[in-house]
Design a protein around this motif. Structure first.
Motif: not given
Length: 63
Positions: A38-60
């Motif tokens: 499953x690919x997350x929505x953009x909103x969820x991807x940003x939330x995940x990155x924030x919780x993981x203390x990372x930039x979105x392009x580092x996570x995905x």
């Protein structure tokens, strides 16, 4: 889209349930994203990155 969510999550000592709760989704959603089912929505991807203390392009990574 590939991701390194599991690596980052385990480094922070978070379970899938912990990450899911902080992002406002169910654990199964996190599991599906980590396993490339499953690919997350953009909103969820940003939330995940924030919780993981990372930039979105580092996570995905877009293939």
């Amino acid at each position: 889209m590939k991701n390194i969510m599991k690596i980052l999550r385990t480094k922070l000592g978070l379970t899938q349930a912990d990450l899911a709760q902080q992002c406002g989704v169910v654990r199964q959603t996190i599991n599906c994203i980590e396993n490339d089912k499953y690919d997350p929505t953009l909103e969820l991807a940003f939330k995940i990155a924030k919780v993981l203390n990372s930039r979105i392009d580092e996570v995905f990574m877009y293939e």
